[in-house]
Enzyme design. Structure first.
Site, PDB file in Angstrom:
ATOM      1  N   CYS A 142       0.831  -1.204   0.000  1.00 36.62           N
ATOM      2  CA  CYS A 142       0.000   0.000   0.000  1.00 36.62           C
ATOM      3  C   CYS A 142       0.874   1.266   0.000  1.00 36.62           C
ATOM      4  CB  CYS A 142      -0.999  -0.024   1.150  1.00 36.62           C
ATOM      5  SG  CYS A 142      -2.423   1.057   0.839  1.00 36.62           S
ATOM      6  N   LYS A 163     -12.591   7.603  -1.515  1.00 36.53           N
ATOM      7  CA  LYS A 163     -11.770   6.480  -1.086  1.00 36.53           C
ATOM      8  C   LYS A 163     -12.127   5.214  -1.851  1.00 36.53           C
ATOM      9  CE  LYS A 163     -10.216   4.203   3.185  1.00 36.53           C
ATOM     10  NZ  LYS A 163     -10.393   4.138   4.650  1.00 36.53           N
ATOM     11  N   SER A 192      -8.266  -0.330   0.382  1.00 36.07           N
ATOM     12  CA  SER A 192      -8.565   0.751   1.314  1.00 36.07           C
ATOM     13  C   SER A 192      -7.502   1.828   1.154  1.00 36.07           C
ATOM     14  CB  SER A 192      -8.584   0.225   2.760  1.00 36.07           C
ATOM     15  OG  SER A 192      -8.834   1.277   3.672  1.00 36.07           O
ATOM     16  N   HIS A 235      -4.683  -4.359   0.130  1.00 36.31           N
ATOM     17  CA  HIS A 235      -4.434  -5.006   1.421  1.00 36.31           C
ATOM     18  C   HIS A 235      -4.866  -6.474   1.416  1.00 36.31           C
ATOM     19  CE1 HIS A 235      -2.954  -1.630   3.765  1.00 36.31           C
ATOM     20  NE2 HIS A 235      -3.877  -0.874   3.208  1.00 36.31           N
ATOM     21  N   GLU A 237      -3.446  -8.706   2.862  1.00 33.68           N
ATOM     22  CA  GLU A 237      -3.145  -9.272   4.180  1.00 33.68           C
ATOM     23  C   GLU A 237      -4.256  -9.029   5.197  1.00 33.68           C
ATOM     24  OE1 GLU A 237      -2.140  -5.002   4.897  1.00 33.68           O
ATOM     25  OE2 GLU A 237      -2.088  -6.375   3.186  1.00 33.68           O
ATOM     26  N   ARG A 249     -15.217   2.922  12.547  1.00 34.37           N
ATOM     27  CA  ARG A 249     -14.394   3.980  13.148  1.00 34.37           C
ATOM     28  C   ARG A 249     -14.686   5.324  12.495  1.00 34.37           C
ATOM     29  NH1 ARG A 249      -8.749   3.512  10.905  1.00 34.37           N
ATOM     30  NH2 ARG A 249      -9.912   4.499   9.200  1.00 34.37           N
TER      31      ARG A 249
END
Length: 314
Positions: A142, A163, A192, A235, A237, A249
């Site tokens: 990333c 985003k 992301s 991502h 992972e 969040r």
């Protein structure tokens, strides 16, 4: 073979509960083999969570791997207890004399800053140059991938209008690549990020090859034969709940955020998401570690001997 991590690292309990074989430091010493040495430069705010995510994938290999946790020395972490950092991490200055078979550089939530505005950019540049002579193969993730491909090749990053957030289908552009061994023709990966690199800026003449790409979110994985570098901009992972936690969040903080694409069942943020990328995450990391094992020198002092400080493609 299992992964070797410090005996008291909090990630150990989670990994053992998931069935990942974790070796104690004492047991590792008794084995008369050379484990692969992999460093993890952890730039993420929640370092403990990232340790688990990366160790889960690295530890699934049949080879013995010794994972060294590394942090930026010039940056003070705000979301990880200082005693955890002191107990389990080395600063890059403390490991710069060492050589590693593999080195992972994570993302960081600083994408919208120009690289030169990042407080630790000077140290980051030194680390990237150090990987040329001290690391057999690096995996940059990333923001870490954007920083590395910009540093070595001048590839810019661009801010997105909104985003890129969710789980997106990706295409396998080179099934013959050892890094994509066993991959489907298309597969899903979490995304992301607020920025992107563009295919049009990646010049094959510099030794860069795009291995994965999404019709919706663009370039995902780039390979560079020089220094055996991988740049992954998404991502893979992430665990099952990473995107959910980011979404809830941001909602709690009043930030503008859309429900992550193709993630929650029926786009219901109260529903439990299903992980549809786990197998390919294990494939990618397993293929990377297998390639490390087959190509790295047994004598670690020879890592980087055939390289100069010229940047890839020069």
């Amino acid at each position: 073979m299992p992964i070797k991590i410090p005996d008291q690292l909090p990630a150990r309990k989670t990994l053992e509960q998931e069935g990942v074989t974790v070796m104690t430091e004492t047991a590792a010493i008794r084995q008369d083999i050379r484990p692969l040495q992999i460093g993890l430069l952890n730039l993420m705010p929640n370092k403990i969570r990232t340790e688990v995510q990366m160790a889960r994938l690295v530890g699934a290999s049949p080879l013995q791997v010794e994972l060294t946790l590394v942090r930026i020395g010039q940056h003070k972490a705000k979301n990880t207890p200082e005693d955890h950092l002191l107990a389990f991490y080395k600063t890059w200055e403390e490991v710069r004399h060492r050589k590693f078979d593999g080195f992972i550089i994570t993302g960081a939530p600083i994408e919208l800053l120009d690289f030169e505005e990042v407080a630790y950019w000077n140290e980051m540049q030194q680390i990237l140059d150090w990987t040329v002579t001290n690391v057999h193969s690096s995996m940059n993730v990333c923001w870490g991938a954007m920083a590395a491909i910009n540093h070595f090749h001048g590839v810019p990053k661009y801010a997105l209008d909104k985003k890129a957030f969710g789980v997106y289908r990706h295409n396998n552009l080179n099934p013959a690549s050892p890094y994509l061994n066993g991959f489907s023709d298309d597969f899903q990966i979490p995304v992301s990020r607020w920025t992107e690199v563009r295919d049009s800026d990646i010049d094959p003449a510099t030794g860069l090859e795009v291995l994965m790409k999404s019709d919706e979110t663009g370039v995902c994985l780039v390979h560079e034969a020089y220094c055996n570098r991988l740049y992954i901009f998404n991502h893979i992972e992430y665990d099952s709940f990473s995107l959910a936690e980011e979404y809830h969040r941001d909602v709690a903080q009043g930030k503008p955020i859309e429900i992550p694409h193709n993630y929650f069942p029926e786009d219901n943020p109260e529903a439990e998401p299903q992980n549809r990328w786990r197998s390919h995450a294990h494939l990618l990391f397993g293929n990377w570690i297998n390639t490390l094992y087959q190509t790295t020198p047994y004598d670690m002092s020879k890592i980087g001997d055939d390289r100069t400080m010229n940047r890839g493609g020069d």
